[in-house]
Design an enzyme around this catalytic site. Structure first.
Site, PDB file in Angstrom:
ATOM      1  N   CYS A 113       0.518  -1.485   0.064  1.00  0.00           N
ATOM      2  CA  CYS A 113      -0.048   0.530   0.319  1.00  0.00           C
ATOM      3  C   CYS A 113       0.900   0.983  -0.212  1.00  0.00           C
ATOM      4  CB  CYS A 113      -1.141   0.443   1.533  1.00  0.00           C
ATOM      5  SG  CYS A 113      -1.886  -1.741   1.009  1.00  0.00           S
ATOM      6  N   HIS A 248      -3.088   7.335   1.398  1.00  0.00           N
ATOM      7  CA  HIS A 248      -3.790   6.256   1.087  1.00  0.00           C
ATOM      8  C   HIS A 248      -5.099   5.537   1.573  1.00  0.00           C
ATOM      9  CE1 HIS A 248      -4.188   2.117   0.389  1.00  0.00           C
ATOM     10  NE2 HIS A 248      -3.915   1.308   1.849  1.00  0.00           N
ATOM     11  N   ASN A 278      -9.596   0.322  -1.085  1.00  0.00           N
ATOM     12  CA  ASN A 278      -8.399  -0.053  -0.708  1.00  0.00           C
ATOM     13  C   ASN A 278      -7.509  -0.712  -1.934  1.00  0.00           C
ATOM     14  OD1 ASN A 278      -5.691  -0.412   0.079  1.00  0.00           O
ATOM     15  ND2 ASN A 278      -6.483  -1.043   1.779  1.00  0.00           N
TER      16      ASN A 278
END
Ligand code: UT7
Length: 321
Positions: A113, A248, A278
């Site tokens: 990520c 993020h 996500n």
């Protein structure tokens, strides 16, 4: 001090949208639980023929068009992904071939990520050395292909997509423009909190994502607050001077908690988690492109990018657009 400048952005999402309600038909979950705990309302899921490289290529083309430059002017491609098309060669080389700009540098970065932050910082460093002049920095993922669709604690959280920026070497930029400061970190001791239980060298299978969500959440707020403060200090800038935070997109509650800790008003945080979920390395450039295209982020704005993910890895980068 001037750094490499972001001169264009683009993004790409799979056509298929999967709502929380659709997931609730298949597993023991609910729209209410997912929205309350994460802020996610829907995610895009790759269909047949859509891969990390096809999404990355579409995002790259959009970024090139936005920058008004031809693919032949790109001499560096850094692509962040944890879901490459193949174990090798790098997905970046597939994108390079699709764009027809062969001959320059092209490689993948694996920092899950935080991948886009690692890719952006790596590309900025290479551009500053003079090894390349114009880079495509891409975050692209098809996490739907590594999810355990029976595991409600993880499968509702992720989506697929890609985002890209064109980054230009500092050259004659005015002082105080472009990338101003970046910091990256990793803590390999936290491997077991977020990982994939397969791979070519261990199980010879692709494996599935495994996460201890509550513990990752706790670390995320602490690590992100700390790295954001480091970057502010490096750039000699206070949190109140930041125009936009592009974080993020893992969980709306992490975004709120991190912004609160730094004293940044929620209106300055770009949030796309409700529609993209996500998307790992793709989430930061996807959110940036969304806010550029809807006119929120303007030329001259001071933008903070930040991310935290598996490894653990985390980082932040401050740029004047
Ligand atoms: O991108 C990389 C970084 N990743 C992250 O930053 C993710 C960080 N973690 C999170 O976002 C949150 O921890 C989650 C969204 C993953 C989970 O939220 P939570 O508030 O921490 O919930 P929890 O894990 O503490 O679970 C609470 C309850 C549990 O039930 P019991 O044990 O209290 O009876 C879970 O079994 O919610 C249950 N649960 C669900 N219920 C309905 C877990 N997943 C689901 C689900 N639907 N999908």
């Amino acid at each position: 001090m001037s750094g490499s400048r972001i001169i264009g952005s683009g993004s790409a999402l799979p056509e298929r949208v999967v709502t929380n309600a659709e997931l609730a038909e298949r597993i023991d979950t609910s729209d209410e639980w997912i929205i309350e705990r994460t802020g996610i309302r829907q995610r895009h899921i790759a269909g047949e023929g859509e891969t990390t490289s096809t999404l990355a290529t579409a995002a790259a083309r959009a970024a090139l068009a936005d920058a008004g430059i031809d693919a032949s002017e790109i001499d560096l491609i850094v692509l962040a992904t944890a879901t490459p098309d193949n174990t090798f060669p790098a997905t970046a080389t597939k994108v390079q071939a699709a764009l027809g700009c062969n001959g320059g540098i092209a490689f993948d970065v694996a920092a899950v990520c935080s991948g886009f932050l690692y890719a952006l910082t790596t590309a900025d460093s290479l551009l500053k050395t003079g090894m390349a002049k114009r880079a495509l920095v891409i975050g692209a993922e098809t996490f739907s292909r590594i999810l355990d669709w029976e595991d409600r604690t993880t499968c509702v959280l992720f989506g697929d997509g890609a985002g890209a920026i064109v980054l230009e070497a500092p050259g004659d930029n005015a002082p105080g423009t472009g990338v101003l400061a970046s910091r990256l970190h990793a803590d390999g001791a936290q491997h077991d909190l977020l990982y994939v239980d397969g791979g070519p060298s261990t199980t010879q299978t692709v494996g599935h994502l495994r996460m201890k969500g509550r513990e990752v959440f706790r670390h995320a707020v602490v690590n992100l607050s700390s790295v954001l403060n480091e970057v502010l200090e490096d750039a000699d800038i206070s949190a109140s001077q930041i125009d936009w935070v592009v974080p993020h997109q893992a969980n709306a509650r992490i975004l709120d908690a991190t912004a609160k800790k730094l004293g940044i008003p929620a209106e300055k945080v770009i949030v796309t988690v409700q529609s993209h979920a996500n998307t790992s390395a793709a989430s930061v450039p996807l959110a940036y492109d969304t806010a550029r295209k809807d006119g929120r982020i303007k030329d001259g704005d001071l933008v903070m990018f930040e991310a935290m993910g598996g490894g653990f890895t985390w980082g932040a980068c401050l740029a004047r657009i």
